[in-house]
Design an enzyme around this catalytic site. Structure first.
Site, short mmCIF file in Angstrom:
data_model
loop_
_atom_site.label_atom_id
_atom_site.label_comp_id
_atom_site.label_asym_id
_atom_site.label_seq_id
_atom_site.Cartn_x
_atom_site.Cartn_y
_atom_site.Cartn_z
N GLU A 98 0.88 -1.17 0.00
CA GLU A 98 0.00 0.00 0.00
C GLU A 98 0.91 1.21 0.00
OE1 GLU A 98 -1.64 3.19 0.60
OE2 GLU A 98 -1.59 2.59 2.71
N CYS A 152 -2.26 8.27 4.23
CA CYS A 152 -2.27 8.00 2.79
C CYS A 152 -3.60 8.37 2.17
CB CYS A 152 -1.92 6.53 2.52
SG CYS A 152 -2.93 5.36 3.44
#
Length: 525
Positions: free
Chosen positions: A284, A318
């Protein structure tokens, strides 16, 4: 087992939910620095070199002294994991599920102390730390529930033939966890492979090793065997790189930067004489996340959602908002309200509930972000004025709003991981969709609109793993909003969703001809 239910967060406007803060923070501080050893097979390795991490809001305060694991520590952890895998498998699915549920309960029991440690170690505000630990609890309970659902497999029976489809653990999983969600992401990255019967080698982020160590201890208390769960603190470029390269590690589970994630994917694709498996990598890797504000949007709602999405935990998520794409007809009004709302955000120490914006993680991050501000000072339309005291004591960076017309500018293309957001004015909704998708990333995105046709068009065309309509774009909740993106945002199943556990399992089909011809002589005797 009871159906999965999300653990609720507490309402800190009520005194009963905030009267623990001062005492718990003080008690936590009195235990600094926390020594974080490498732990292999339950044994603390204390003769390694060490480094330290400071409180982001008070740079003079050393929070942790963490060990620097090396390849010898890794080799021993791998050896013990190989020895322990059969034992862990023999625990059986039901017992592993019980252990994971117990881990979730222990995290809940120690919620206050974990919140206090997180806010001192990473600079999270109290509500942000609370949400972090609640998500960690949810991951334990949800993955236990999901494994109960999938572990029986399925069977197809025909006359004279039986076919069974089931799962086996992949083996040894290397977890390289980030600092920005030191409880939630780390817990989920470990809990999923563990309940599936794998061994886990945990390399926590240097900046959140103390929180990782405490969570690791709670997993062992819950009943995870010492031989299959090992703690390997240290530097990413050394022990992290060694973990990725080790031929006996079956899966690398990584959350972090795009540059490191892509290097891991390249390394896992390498095949050499020692290779016995094709190593899986779940990576990720961030986002450059947009919100579109349509011409008919509820601007009060849009401003509130954008402020929360951009400046929550100082933009160090994020999923954080970094691009606000606003239709021309409402641009000036939105811009005025947005900057006014940003001006109301109080900066200060995270342990104070009145603080809405705290420090960035370390001095390196502050220097990097200040360099961005200097390069684009002509594009700044708002910045919070920092007090001399905050500048002196910690890693504080002013929440900053930029305005940009050039879509190729780094302000609209590069992830900064800080309290920065850029406004872009567009003439039409069609252009807004194109601008939102004009990114290498596809993690989160949002839309504020009251036009049902525009909402449906955006649902179809927006490139994002998590798309939110008329709400903030951060704060995904386990099971409700499985989290993860595509393009250069990541590769792998979405965390907190129904496919995630299968990343740590091998699917196997067994077919048996049941039309036997007689019996074995051994059975006859």
């Amino acid at each position: 087992m009871k159906p999965f239910l999300n653990e609720p967060t507490r309402d800190f406007s009520k005194e009963i939910h905030r009267n623990w803060i001062r005492e718990t923070v003080l008690k936590t501080r009195n235990g600094f620095p926390v020594f974080v050893p490498a732990v292999v097979n339950g044994k603390k390795i204390s003769d390694l070199k060490t480094d330290v991490h400071s409180n982001p809001s008070r740079s003079s305060e050393i929070v942790s002294e963490y060990s620097l694991s090396d390849e010898h520590v890794l080799a021993e952890a791998v050896r013990c994991s190989k020895d322990g895998l059969d034992v862990w498998k023999d625990f059986g699915a039901e017992r592993r599920i019980e252990i994971l549920l117990k881990a979730g309960d222990l995290l809940n029991e120690h919620r206050n102390e974990l919140c206090a440690l997180m806010l001192l170690e990473t600079g999270k505000t109290v509500p942000e730390a609370e949400a972090d630990i609640v998500e960690a609890i949810d991951f334990c309970r949800y993955y236990a529930s999901e494994y109960e659902r999938i572990f029986p497999g399925r069977s197809v029976r025909l006359p004279g033939e039986e076919n069974r489809y089931f799962y086996k653990p992949k083996g040894i999983v290397g977890v390289i966890a980030p600092w920005n969600f030191p409880a939630a992401i780390l817990t989920g990255m470990c809990a999923a492979p563990l309940v599936c019967g794998n061994a886990v080698l945990l390399k926590p982020a240097e900046q959140s090793s103390a929180t990782a160590y405490r969570i690791y201890e709670l997993f062992l208390r819950a009943g995870v065997p010492e031989g299959i769960f090992h703690l390997l603190p240290g530097k990413g470029e050394t022990i992290g790189a060694a973990l990725v390269k080790h031929p006996s590690v079956s899966v690398i589970n990584f959350t972090g930067s795009r540059e490191v994630g892509l290097s891991i994917l390249r390394e896992c694709a390498e095949v050499n004489a020692e290779t016995k498996i094709i190593k899986r990598a779940l990576c990720e890797m961030g986002g450059k996340n947009p919100i579109i504000v349509d011409s008919d949007a509820d601007l009060d709602q849009a401003v509130e959602g954008a402020i929360h999405s951009a400046f929550g935990f100082q933009g160090q998520k994020c999923s954080a908002l970094s691009r606000v794409i606003v239709l021309d007809s409402c641009y000036d009004t939105f811009k005025s309200r947005f900057t006014e709302a940003a001006a109301s955000l109080r900066m200060g120490p995270p342990e104070e509930l009145s603080s809405k914006v705290g420090p960035v993680i370390d001095a390196e991050a502050r220097t990097r972000l200040e360099d961005v501000r200097r390069r684009h000072k002509d594009r700044i339309i708002f910045e919070t004025e920092l007090s001399d005291e905050l500048k002196r004591i910690g890693n504080y960076v002013s929440p900053t709003i930029f305005e940009e017309k050039n879509e190729d500018s780094e302000l609209l293309q590069r992830e900064f991981f800080g309290p920065f957001v850029t406004l872009l004015r567009v003439p039409s909704f069609e252009q807004a969709i194109r601008s939102a998708n004009n990114s290498d990333y596809a993690l989160t995105a949002g839309l504020y609109s009251r036009n049902p046709h525009h909402i449906e068009e955006a649902k179809s065309k927006i490139e994002a793993g998590n798309f939110y309509v008329n709400r903030s774009i951060t704060g995904a909740i386990v099971e409700r909003q499985p989290f993860g993106g595509y393009k250069l945002s990541g590769v792998g199943a979405k965390a907190g969703g129904p496919d995630y556990l299968k990343s740590f399992l091998e699917a196997v089909t067994v077919t048996e001809n049941t039309m036997r011809r007689g019996f074995s002589e051994d059975l006859i005797r």
